[in-house]
Design an enzyme around this catalytic site. Structure first.
Site, PDB file in Angstrom:
ATOM      1  N   ILE A  45      42.232  55.278  33.768  1.00 31.38           N
ATOM      2  CA  ILE A  45      43.541  56.033  34.334  1.00 31.38           C
ATOM      3  C   ILE A  45      43.636  56.889  33.162  1.00 31.38           C
ATOM      4  CG2 ILE A  45      43.720  55.189  36.422  1.00 31.38           C
ATOM      5  CD1 ILE A  45      46.720  54.212  34.958  1.00 31.38           C
ATOM      6  N   HIS A  55      37.528  43.377  31.652  1.00 30.38           N
ATOM      7  CA  HIS A  55      37.058  44.759  32.080  1.00 30.38           C
ATOM      8  C   HIS A  55      36.324  44.505  30.684  1.00 30.38           C
ATOM      9  CE1 HIS A  55      41.300  44.637  31.281  1.00 30.38           C
ATOM     10  NE2 HIS A  55      40.618  46.180  30.608  1.00 30.38           N
TER      11      HIS A  55
END
Length: 114
Positions: free
Chosen positions: A31, A100
């Site tokens: 994002i 991640h």
């Protein structure tokens, strides 16, 4: 984990712009992108960081890296080059404690990063 942001994204409880999904991984756009291609690849199974993922020793780390490469191919950055980054621990900049991989590409990647 019930309070883990990435577990909730992997469970599709929180929306994300999904790029690729496999049985064991999910890739979605960051994002706050730091490059034209900036995709996060997470295992659906919770592991706090890259060290925990490596300790799992069940091929999941391979799956994360294979998904990262497939993302780079899909975004058209695999030929020119791309970066895969795992931040492990707060001092390394990890802010979400679900491992991640950041897949970054589409611009010149210099060292040191930035």
């Amino acid at each position: 984990m019930t309070d883990c942001l990435f577990c909730k994204i992997a469970a599709k409880e929180i929306p994300a712009e999904i790029v690729l999904e496999t049985d064991r991984t999910l890739a979605f756009r960051d994002i706050n992108p730091q490059a034209p291609t900036h995709v996060l690849v997470v295992p659906k199974e919770h592991h706090a960081d890259a060290a925990a993922l490596a300790a799992a020793d069940d091929g999941l780390a391979d799956d994360v890296l294979k998904t990262a490469h497939a993302v780079a191919q899909g975004d058209g950055v695999s030929e020119a080059g791309y970066r895969v980054v795992f931040n492990t621990g707060p001092a390394a900049g990890q802010t979400v404690f679900h491992v991640h991989a950041h897949v970054l590409g589409g611009r010149e990647m210099r060292w040191p990063p930035g």
